[in-house]
Design an enzyme around this catalytic site. Structure first.
Site, PDB file in Angstrom:
ATOM      1  N   ASP A  18       0.574  -1.088   0.043  1.00 12.04           N
ATOM      2  CA  ASP A  18      -0.120  -0.034  -0.014  1.00 12.04           C
ATOM      3  C   ASP A  18       0.867   1.237  -0.009  1.00 12.04           C
ATOM      4  O   ASP A  18       1.863   1.122   0.358  1.00 12.04           O
ATOM      5  CB  ASP A  18      -0.867  -0.160   1.218  1.00 12.04           C
ATOM      6  N   ASN A  66     -10.970  -2.421  -5.282  1.00 11.48           N
ATOM      7  CA  ASN A  66     -10.038  -1.560  -5.907  1.00 11.48           C
ATOM      8  C   ASN A  66     -11.096  -1.141  -7.162  1.00 11.48           C
ATOM      9  O   ASN A  66     -10.542  -0.113  -7.895  1.00 11.48           O
ATOM     10  CB  ASN A  66      -9.062  -2.012  -6.165  1.00 11.48           C
TER      11      ASN A  66
END
Ligand code: IPE
Ligand code: IPE
Ligand code: MG
Length: 240
Positions: A18, A66
């Site tokens: 991330d 996502n």
């Protein structure tokens, strides 16, 4: 490395990669620039596994959530995955890396699915580092898909409901061939798991580190692994 140290090396490390977007934002660049920088790190970390004694590496590349991002970002990521697989396939094969994908492939475009299938086939005989890439992966989605298959087996008379216990479901998960992760690392400072390996990480150790994924070096990886070696895993028992 002594035998004692070796025993304290996690066999399976899973990483929530991330911070690509913030890395780009800090430089005043589009988010996709961060994703490209992040992809460059992947090879370094994969190659670091063998000398560090990590046999299984699982990386979270794209979650079932996502798709909520802009069309530009999603399309750019899909292009990047295709490019990454095409560019790295030969190198992964020659470095004895076995690559597999987890997640729901159905929603991915055919060209990407073909590249994924091909990379799995190309590296199927490798027995060095086992690299698993989570692409369109969500822990809840995985458990739901597994449950559906399990229910079909019950309906077909292949599975007796009375026999179901906590060893049954894992046989239907995408990770059937993987040991549970010993260590889950998340970069970028967020302390959450965002739907990653929900079933499998029941007893994993966690490391939430502030570094943004494109800045995560193999040196930092080594430090995180060393900290793991200091941990005391009890699995609910009292230490002897
Ligand atoms: C992780 O980086 C990569 C993917 C989720 C594909 P992010 O894109 O989430 O980066 P941040 O969290 O916005 O910085
Ligand atoms: C998790 O990161 C997914 C990947 C790294 C692929 P996200 O950036 O999507 O997670 P949230 O939205 O911060 O929980
Ligand atoms: Mg993020």
């Amino acid at each position: 490395m002594s035998n004692k140290d070796q025993a304290k090396t996690p066999r399976h490390v899973a990483i929530i990669m991330d911070g690509n977007g913030r890395w780009a934002q800090l430089r005043g660049r589009p988010r996709l620039v961060g994703h490209h920088a992040g992809a460059k790190r992947v090879q370094e970390i994969v190659e670091a596994c063998k000398p560090m004694g990590v046999k299984y590496l699982t990386i979270f590349a794209f979650s079932t959530e996502n798709w909520k991002r802009t069309q530009t970002e999603v399309a750019g990521l899909m292009r990047l995955f295709k490019r990454f697989i095409t560019a790295k396939a030969q190198e992964l094969k020659s470095k004895n890396v076995r690559v597999r994908f987890i997640g729901d492939r159905v929603r991915l475009d055919n060209r990407l699915q073909d590249l994924m299938d091909n990379l799995e086939l190309m590296t199927a005989d490798n027995d060095g580092t086992h690299l698993t890439i989570a692409l369109n992966y969500g822990g809840r989605d995985e458990v739901a898909r597994a449950t559906k298959r399990l229910a079909y087996d019950v309906a077909a008379g292949k599975l007796d409901p009375k026999s179901i216990n906590d060893e049954t479901l894992p046989k239907y998960l995408d990770t059937i061939y993987l040991p549970d992760p010993d260590l889950v690392i998340r970069t970028s400072g967020e302390a959450r798991i965002s739907n990653f390996l929900l079933w499998q990480s029941a007893y994993s150790e966690y490391e939430f580190i502030d570094t943004l994924w494109p800045d995560f070096t193999s040196d930092e990886f080594a430090k995180v692994l060393a900290r793991y070696g200091q941990r005391d895993r009890r699995y609910g028992a009292v230490k002897a």
